[in-house]
Design a protein around this motif. Structure first.
Motif, PDB file in Angstrom:
ATOM      1  N   LEU D  89       1.032  -1.147  -0.131  1.00 27.80           N
ATOM      2  CA  LEU D  89      -0.036  -0.025   0.055  1.00 27.80           C
ATOM      3  C   LEU D  89       0.771   1.269  -0.116  1.00 27.80           C
ATOM      4  O   LEU D  89       0.549   2.287  -0.645  1.00 27.80           O
ATOM      5  CB  LEU D  89      -0.868   0.153   1.253  1.00 27.80           C
ATOM      6  CG  LEU D  89      -1.915  -1.115   1.317  1.00 27.80           C
ATOM      7  CD1 LEU D  89      -2.975  -0.576   2.485  1.00 27.80           C
ATOM      8  CD2 LEU D  89      -2.734  -1.155   0.038  1.00 27.80           C
ATOM      9  N   TYR D  91       3.781   1.557  -1.304  1.00 24.44           N
ATOM     10  CA  TYR D  91       4.316   2.011  -2.540  1.00 24.44           C
ATOM     11  C   TYR D  91       3.145   2.531  -3.586  1.00 24.44           C
ATOM     12  O   TYR D  91       3.437   3.401  -4.171  1.00 24.44           O
ATOM     13  CB  TYR D  91       4.860   0.615  -3.131  1.00 24.44           C
ATOM     14  CG  TYR D  91       6.223   0.074  -2.644  1.00 24.44           C
ATOM     15  CD1 TYR D  91       7.114   1.043  -2.431  1.00 24.44           C
ATOM     16  CD2 TYR D  91       6.242  -1.309  -2.404  1.00 24.44           C
ATOM     17  CE1 TYR D  91       8.356   0.399  -1.832  1.00 24.44           C
ATOM     18  CE2 TYR D  91       7.335  -1.842  -1.729  1.00 24.44           C
ATOM     19  CZ  TYR D  91       8.613  -0.671  -1.464  1.00 24.44           C
ATOM     20  OH  TYR D  91       9.415  -1.564  -0.853  1.00 24.44           O
ATOM     21  N   VAL D  92       2.055   1.778  -3.466  1.00 25.78           N
ATOM     22  CA  VAL D  92       0.914   2.066  -4.553  1.00 25.78           C
ATOM     23  C   VAL D  92       0.349   3.298  -4.106  1.00 25.78           C
ATOM     24  O   VAL D  92       0.127   4.148  -5.259  1.00 25.78           O
ATOM     25  CB  VAL D  92      -0.081   1.107  -4.322  1.00 25.78           C
ATOM     26  CG1 VAL D  92      -1.211   1.462  -5.156  1.00 25.78           C
ATOM     27  CG2 VAL D  92       0.344  -0.169  -4.892  1.00 25.78           C
ATOM     28  N   TYR D  93       0.324   3.941  -3.223  1.00 26.49           N
ATOM     29  CA  TYR D  93      -0.455   5.252  -2.824  1.00 26.49           C
ATOM     30  C   TYR D  93       0.670   6.371  -2.805  1.00 26.49           C
ATOM     31  O   TYR D  93       0.123   7.416  -2.476  1.00 26.49           O
ATOM     32  CB  TYR D  93      -1.144   5.377  -1.443  1.00 26.49           C
ATOM     33  CG  TYR D  93      -2.274   4.451  -1.834  1.00 26.49           C
ATOM     34  CD1 TYR D  93      -3.423   4.854  -2.454  1.00 26.49           C
ATOM     35  CD2 TYR D  93      -2.811   3.082  -1.199  1.00 26.49           C
ATOM     36  CE1 TYR D  93      -4.563   4.002  -2.792  1.00 26.49           C
ATOM     37  CE2 TYR D  93      -3.663   2.441  -1.263  1.00 26.49           C
ATOM     38  CZ  TYR D  93      -4.794   2.904  -2.075  1.00 26.49           C
ATOM     39  OH  TYR D  93      -5.856   1.981  -2.529  1.00 26.49           O
ATOM     40  N   ALA D  94       1.912   5.999  -2.918  1.00 24.07           N
ATOM     41  CA  ALA D  94       2.960   7.025  -2.842  1.00 24.07           C
ATOM     42  C   ALA D  94       2.622   7.703  -4.100  1.00 24.07           C
ATOM     43  O   ALA D  94       2.264   7.552  -5.185  1.00 24.07           O
ATOM     44  CB  ALA D  94       4.352   6.635  -2.819  1.00 24.07           C
ATOM     45  N   PRO D  95       2.849   9.428  -3.830  1.00 23.42           N
ATOM     46  CA  PRO D  95       2.440  10.197  -5.229  1.00 23.42           C
ATOM     47  C   PRO D  95       3.503   9.764  -6.271  1.00 23.42           C
ATOM     48  O   PRO D  95       3.336   9.738  -7.463  1.00 23.42           O
ATOM     49  CB  PRO D  95       3.003  11.597  -4.577  1.00 23.42           C
ATOM     50  CG  PRO D  95       3.298  11.414  -3.111  1.00 23.42           C
ATOM     51  CD  PRO D  95       3.304  10.321  -2.783  1.00 23.42           C
ATOM     52  N   ARG D  96       4.748   9.484  -5.996  1.00 24.00           N
ATOM     53  CA  ARG D  96       5.622   8.813  -7.262  1.00 24.00           C
ATOM     54  C   ARG D  96       6.246   7.632  -6.699  1.00 24.00           C
ATOM     55  O   ARG D  96       6.780   7.334  -5.416  1.00 24.00           O
ATOM     56  CB  ARG D  96       7.140   9.833  -7.259  1.00 24.00           C
ATOM     57  CG  ARG D  96       7.312  10.133  -8.755  1.00 24.00           C
ATOM     58  CD  ARG D  96       8.658  10.882  -8.685  1.00 24.00           C
ATOM     59  NE  ARG D  96       9.775  10.323  -9.284  1.00 24.00           N
ATOM     60  CZ  ARG D  96      10.708   9.501  -8.635  1.00 24.00           C
ATOM     61  NH1 ARG D  96      10.708   9.381  -7.349  1.00 24.00           N
ATOM     62  NH2 ARG D  96      11.473   8.695  -9.423  1.00 24.00           N
ATOM     63  N   ILE D  97       5.782   6.732  -7.303  1.00 15.98           N
ATOM     64  CA  ILE D  97       6.337   5.201  -7.015  1.00 15.98           C
ATOM     65  C   ILE D  97       7.712   5.060  -7.194  1.00 15.98           C
ATOM     66  O   ILE D  97       8.609   5.224  -8.052  1.00 15.98           O
ATOM     67  CB  ILE D  97       5.796   4.072  -8.161  1.00 15.98           C
ATOM     68  CG1 ILE D  97       4.213   3.955  -7.947  1.00 15.98           C
ATOM     69  CG2 ILE D  97       6.223   2.870  -7.865  1.00 15.98           C
ATOM     70  CD1 ILE D  97       3.649   3.121  -8.606  1.00 15.98           C
TER      71      ILE D  97
END
Lengths: 232, 86, 111, 171
Positions: D89, D91-97
């Motif tokens: 989660l 990783y996925v919700y970070a603004p930049r992966i």
């Protein structure tokens, strides 16, 4: 972008169809006269809570027999078409050189999963008269277990003689039960050759569980033979 | 209360399906598309189970299980085909 | 009370499905997408089924079988797919792996 | 040697038979005695068929000294899985992966096929790793966030949590 446009449109249309189905969906509560008479007759006459299986294996059992015969013809026809007498050996040899074996994980997983799928198929077949399922569905699940075995090990040899003999035996027994119905009960494939038993119990609904088992074995063997022929 | 939460869950699952289908269309490589199908099948198992709850039918769980078996086979068969194993 | 608990579990599971879908969309290459899809959807599926078990305690055994089945098959199918992806040299994001000489040199431009 | 293998095979027959009967019972969810007896009979036939054909089942044996590590492994697995998902989660919700994917090789001590299958499945469901290949005792793992390329260190990080329990559970 341009070449993706048709597929995008296709997906949108498909989504539209599903949306209309999903939004307009409601379980049918009012039955039409024919359905109502079946719903009333099947539990009463045949002792099977599952009306569909009751119809398929008694009122329309002759049609079911015909369907299985069609499947048998398909198996035979696939064998006839795909078999190339001279080339078969050479081709499969070159194929096995090129083919990459399945990874160890897939092979082990197949070994673990096949018995579990098989018992589940047996459950589907045996409970056809009580819950969802029946011979055809269970036979398809048996064939999927066989397919998993073949995926894990493409060089696996199926015992086609055993399959054919079992399949024919199941077919003969199916017809024999039908003839027994003709002699001892109301007509060909009448399920009341065996006692109806208690409604909803495991052994009930006369010959329907027996017919369901025979049908499942027959369909499973036929589909396995088809899979085997497609591989060669 | 509980029904509202379930409805919210349904919206989230719907969005997940939309994302997966977008990946299925955009793809880029065949493996992406098959992975998207794999995700869709798992979501479908949940959806069939949810539908079994909504319709209050125990036997629909059988459908979910059979669907799981068949979709697993489909993905493995595609993967074996891709690596020239069949 | 148990209904609210069940529905909250279903909501959390749906949230994991949503994350799986989002990961499938946002991740840079096939392998990472597969990872996001497999992990989040397996847990999401388990949570949703447990949530349904709160509503129907009589169904729990069969729901348990479903959960176990997904736990067993989902990693295997994603492994088979990842192996196929490596065999047909699907490009990988990230720096080229120096440690592994046998791996295909990662091409950063997509196929 | 021969009696030993036979004893082992009959032990795994009993294990598989009980497992299949349990699945039948759970699938039908009915306490009717004739249903359970029929299920047990079918399960016996299937177990007899498959124990012979599928050698993997001889690794699965029912005994306390194997079941307890298996349950402990299940606990470890569930904790790791939740951790993996929270990680994902992030990783996925970070603004930049922000990831650093790569392929590393790790080693395993496990010898039996079932143990290796369980290990590979666990790795696939736990933090940022996915098994791409398995040859001999070398696992090729795709790692979402490569922290080290050293085989020893990677083995400790990826395989470490599960291996000891699995070794006891499946030999």
């Amino acid at each position: 972008m341009m070449q993706r446009l048709p597929s995008a449109i296709a997906v949108l249309l498909l989504a539209l169809i599903f949306a209309t189905i999903a939004i307009g969906h409601a379980e049918q509560t009012v039955l039409r006269p024919l359905a109502e008479s079946y719903v009333r007759l099947v539990p009463h006459e045949l002792g099977a809570p599952n009306v569909i299986t009751g119809i398929l294996l008694t009122y329309r059992a002759f049609d079911t027999l015909g369907e299985v015969a069609v499947l048998f013809m398909v198996a035979a026809g696939v064998g006839l078409v795909l078999k190339e007498p001279g080339k078969a050996g050479a081709r499969s040899a070159s194929d096995s050189e090129a083919a990459q074996p399945a990874s160890e994980i897939v092979r082990t997983a197949a070994q673990i999963l096949v018995p579990l799928i098989a018992i589940f198929a047996a459950y589907i077949i045996m409970n056809g008269h009580i819950s969802a399922g029946g011979g055809f569905q269970g036979g398809a699940v048996i064939a999927s277990a066989v397919l998993l075995m073949l995926l894990a090990d493409p060089s696996h040899k199926l015992n086609s003689v055993f399959l054919s003999v079992t399949e024919s035996l199941a077919g003969v027994l199916f017809v024999l039960v039908g003839i027994a119905g003709l002699i001892f009960a109301g007509g060909f494939l009448d399920n009341r050759v065996l006692p109806l038993g208690q409604f909803g119990a495991f052994f009930s609904a006369g010959a329907i569980p027996l017919l369901s088992v025979l049908l499942g074995v027959k369909v499973g063997c036929e589909l396995s033979v088809i899979l085997d022929r497609f591989r060669a | 209360m509980a029904d509202t939460i379930l409805l919210l869950a349904g919206v989230l699952i719907f969005l997940a399906i939309v994302f997966a289908v977008t990946r299925l269309i955009l793809g880029r490589t065949i493996v992406d598309r098959v992975a998207a199908v794999d995700l869709l099948t798992v979501i479908s198992i949940s959806m069939i189970a949810l539908y079994a709850h909504i319709a209050d039918r125990f036997i629909y769980l059988d459908v979910a299980l059979v669907y799981g078996v068949l979709s697993f086979l489909a993905v493995v068969a595609t993967a074996r085909y891709l690596e020239r194993g069949l | 009370m148990s209904e609210v608990a069940g529905s909250i579990l279903v909501l959390i599971g749906a949230f994991f499905h949503f994350s799986a879908g989002l990961g499938m969309l946002r991740m840079p290459d096939a392998f990472t997408r597969m990872q996001a899809g497999t992990k989040a959807s397996t847990l999401g599926n388990a949570l949703i089924l447990i949530g349904i078990a709160f509503y129907h305690p009589g169904w729990s055994l069969k729901l348990l079988i479903l959960i176990y089945f997904v736990f067993m098959t989902n990693p295997v199918s994603s492994h088979a797919l990842a192996r196929a992806a490596r065999a047909i040299r699907i490009p990988m994001a990230g720096p080229p792996p120096q440690a592994l000489a046998s791996a295909p040199a990662a091409a950063r431009d997509g196929a | 040697m021969a009696p030993n293998t036979r004893a082992r095979r009959s032990a795994s027959f009993v294990g598989l038979w009980l497992l299949l009967t349990l699945i039948w019972f759970a699938a039908s969810s009915s306490l009717a005695i004739e249903s359970i007896i029929t299920g047990a009979a079918i399960a016996a036939v299937l177990a007899h068929l498959f124990v012979r054909r599928f050698p993997a089942w001889t690794d699965v044996r029912l005994s306390p000294e194997r079941l307890i590590p298996f349950f402990r492994y299940t606990g470890v697995f569930l904790v790791e899985m939740v951790r993996a998902n929270l990680n994902m989660l992030r990783y996925v919700y970070a603004p930049r992966i922000d990831i650093n994917p790569g392929i590393v090789e790790v080693r395993t001590r496990l010898k039996t096929p079932v143990g290796r299958l369980a290990l590979a499945s666990s790795i696939a469901l736990t933090p940022g790793s996915l098994v791409v290949g398995l040859e001999g005792d070398t696992l090729t793992v795709h790692w979402l966030d490569v922290k080290t390329t050293d085989a020893e260190e990677a083995t400790r990080l990826i395989v470490g949590p599960f291996e000891t329990e699995l070794e006891k559970a499946f030999g």
